[in-house]
Design a protein around this motif. Structure first.
Motif, PDB file in Angstrom:
ATOM      1  N   LEU A 152      -4.762  -2.998  63.473  1.00 21.20           N
ATOM      2  CA  LEU A 152      -6.034  -2.439  63.498  1.00 21.20           C
ATOM      3  C   LEU A 152      -6.049  -1.205  64.215  1.00 21.20           C
ATOM      4  O   LEU A 152      -6.831  -0.287  63.807  1.00 21.20           O
ATOM      5  CB  LEU A 152      -6.767  -3.463  64.338  1.00 21.20           C
ATOM      6  N   ARG A 153      -5.170  -0.692  65.065  1.00 17.40           N
ATOM      7  CA  ARG A 153      -5.069   0.581  65.526  1.00 17.40           C
ATOM      8  C   ARG A 153      -4.583   1.472  64.711  1.00 17.40           C
ATOM      9  O   ARG A 153      -5.128   2.492  64.559  1.00 17.40           O
ATOM     10  CB  ARG A 153      -4.029   0.355  66.841  1.00 17.40           C
ATOM     11  N   ASP A 154      -3.704   1.168  63.846  1.00 22.29           N
ATOM     12  CA  ASP A 154      -3.043   2.118  62.637  1.00 22.29           C
ATOM     13  C   ASP A 154      -4.321   2.466  61.822  1.00 22.29           C
ATOM     14  O   ASP A 154      -4.420   3.400  61.454  1.00 22.29           O
ATOM     15  CB  ASP A 154      -1.985   1.361  61.918  1.00 22.29           C
ATOM     16  N   ARG A 155      -4.938   1.339  61.422  1.00 24.26           N
ATOM     17  CA  ARG A 155      -6.079   1.617  60.641  1.00 24.26           C
ATOM     18  C   ARG A 155      -7.290   2.818  61.283  1.00 24.26           C
ATOM     19  O   ARG A 155      -7.840   3.492  60.657  1.00 24.26           O
ATOM     20  CB  ARG A 155      -6.977   0.439  60.042  1.00 24.26           C
ATOM     21  N   PHE A 156      -7.504   2.352  62.577  1.00 21.35           N
ATOM     22  CA  PHE A 156      -8.282   3.310  63.397  1.00 21.35           C
ATOM     23  C   PHE A 156      -7.806   4.749  63.321  1.00 21.35           C
ATOM     24  O   PHE A 156      -8.549   5.639  62.921  1.00 21.35           O
ATOM     25  CB  PHE A 156      -8.585   2.825  64.765  1.00 21.35           C
ATOM     26  N   GLU A 157      -6.582   4.948  63.327  1.00 25.31           N
ATOM     27  CA  GLU A 157      -5.892   6.159  63.326  1.00 25.31           C
ATOM     28  C   GLU A 157      -6.106   6.913  62.005  1.00 25.31           C
ATOM     29  O   GLU A 157      -6.126   8.069  61.974  1.00 25.31           O
ATOM     30  CB  GLU A 157      -4.274   6.194  63.512  1.00 25.31           C
ATOM     31  N   ALA A 158      -6.091   5.982  61.008  1.00 23.04           N
ATOM     32  CA  ALA A 158      -6.424   6.521  59.436  1.00 23.04           C
ATOM     33  C   ALA A 158      -7.842   6.931  59.176  1.00 23.04           C
ATOM     34  O   ALA A 158      -8.190   7.678  58.477  1.00 23.04           O
ATOM     35  CB  ALA A 158      -5.724   5.546  58.482  1.00 23.04           C
ATOM     36  N   THR A 159      -8.524   5.883  59.876  1.00 27.58           N
ATOM     37  CA  THR A 159     -10.179   6.094  59.315  1.00 27.58           C
ATOM     38  C   THR A 159     -11.076   6.439  60.591  1.00 27.58           C
ATOM     39  O   THR A 159     -12.226   6.824  60.209  1.00 27.58           O
ATOM     40  CB  THR A 159     -10.624   4.705  58.972  1.00 27.58           C
ATOM     41  N   ASP A 160     -10.616   6.348  61.917  1.00 27.64           N
ATOM     42  CA  ASP A 160     -11.454   6.576  63.035  1.00 27.64           C
ATOM     43  C   ASP A 160     -12.638   5.719  63.088  1.00 27.64           C
ATOM     44  O   ASP A 160     -13.821   6.135  63.663  1.00 27.64           O
ATOM     45  CB  ASP A 160     -12.219   8.387  63.068  1.00 27.64           C
ATOM     46  N   LEU A 161     -12.695   4.427  62.693  1.00 24.40           N
ATOM     47  CA  LEU A 161     -13.652   3.367  62.862  1.00 24.40           C
ATOM     48  C   LEU A 161     -13.362   2.992  64.004  1.00 24.40           C
ATOM     49  O   LEU A 161     -12.331   2.352  64.531  1.00 24.40           O
ATOM     50  CB  LEU A 161     -13.543   2.263  61.767  1.00 24.40           C
ATOM     51  N   ALA A 162     -14.366   3.129  65.115  1.00 22.89           N
ATOM     52  CA  ALA A 162     -14.272   2.710  66.490  1.00 22.89           C
ATOM     53  C   ALA A 162     -14.220   1.145  66.683  1.00 22.89           C
ATOM     54  O   ALA A 162     -13.611   0.846  67.467  1.00 22.89           O
ATOM     55  CB  ALA A 162     -15.400   3.413  67.273  1.00 22.89           C
ATOM     56  N   GLU A 163     -14.811   0.417  65.757  1.00 21.05           N
ATOM     57  CA  GLU A 163     -14.960  -0.976  65.734  1.00 21.05           C
ATOM     58  C   GLU A 163     -13.267  -1.401  65.665  1.00 21.05           C
ATOM     59  O   GLU A 163     -12.982  -2.433  66.217  1.00 21.05           O
ATOM     60  CB  GLU A 163     -15.450  -1.432  64.472  1.00 21.05           C
TER      61      GLU A 163
END
Length: 168
Positions: free
Chosen positions: A47-58
């Motif tokens: 989830l943290r990696d996906r945030f880094e790729a997409t900037d989705l705060a959720e």
């Protein structure tokens, strides 16, 4: 394998599949199952990696929540617990960067200090590897704290942690 491939290629589809599979397996695992304790950190990292790729705060909020559960489910000194504790700190730092909430930075500092101390203690006790990553993250967060406050203390501590991370 999907997570590893995402790490190599940066393909968000791979991380999406990793998260979907992790959620499914987690939903099927009994609360007392040790497999849950293994899945939680992986899902938190994904989830943290996906945030880094997409900037989705959720994703970042969920990464923090899932990683906290993982830390609570693993025994003190467990290598995955140490990595996951540092992941919580890094995710809180990222959330501070996103929101500017100083409480997130302060909590990140507390958690990263514990992760760095616990990792060093484990390395001293049983020769566990210490790549200095928690110290590096701590140094970076301390530098931000210095920039916010203008206080020299966090800067000096950041320099010491950064130096120590190089020899860890």
């Amino acid at each position: 394998a999907l997570f590893d491939r995402h790490e190599l290629t940066g393909d968000v589809a791979d991380i999406n599949q990793t998260i979907a599979l992790g959620r499914q397996l987690l939903a099927e695992a009994p609360e007392s199952d040790y497999g849950r304790a293994v899945l939680l950190p992986l899902l938190g990292f994904a989830l943290r990696d996906r945030f880094e790729a997409t900037d989705l705060a959720e994703d970042l909020d969920e990464a923090i929540s899932i990683s906290r559960q993982a830390v609570a489910s693993l025994p003190d000194g467990h290598p995955v617990r140490l990595e996951t504790l540092a992941n919580v700190g890094r995710a809180l730092r990222a959330r501070f960067d996103l929101s500017g909430r100083e409480a997130d930075l302060d909590e990140a500092l507390t958690i990263l200090r514990k992760a760095a101390d616990d990792t060093a203690a484990a390395a001293a006790k049983d020769g566990s590897p210490d790549d200095g990553a928690a110290l590096e993250s701590l140094a970076s967060a301390l530098l931000v704290k210095h920039e916010l406050s203008g206080d020299i203390g966090p800067l000096l501590t950041a320099i010491a942690a950064g130096r120590q991370s190089l020899v860890a």
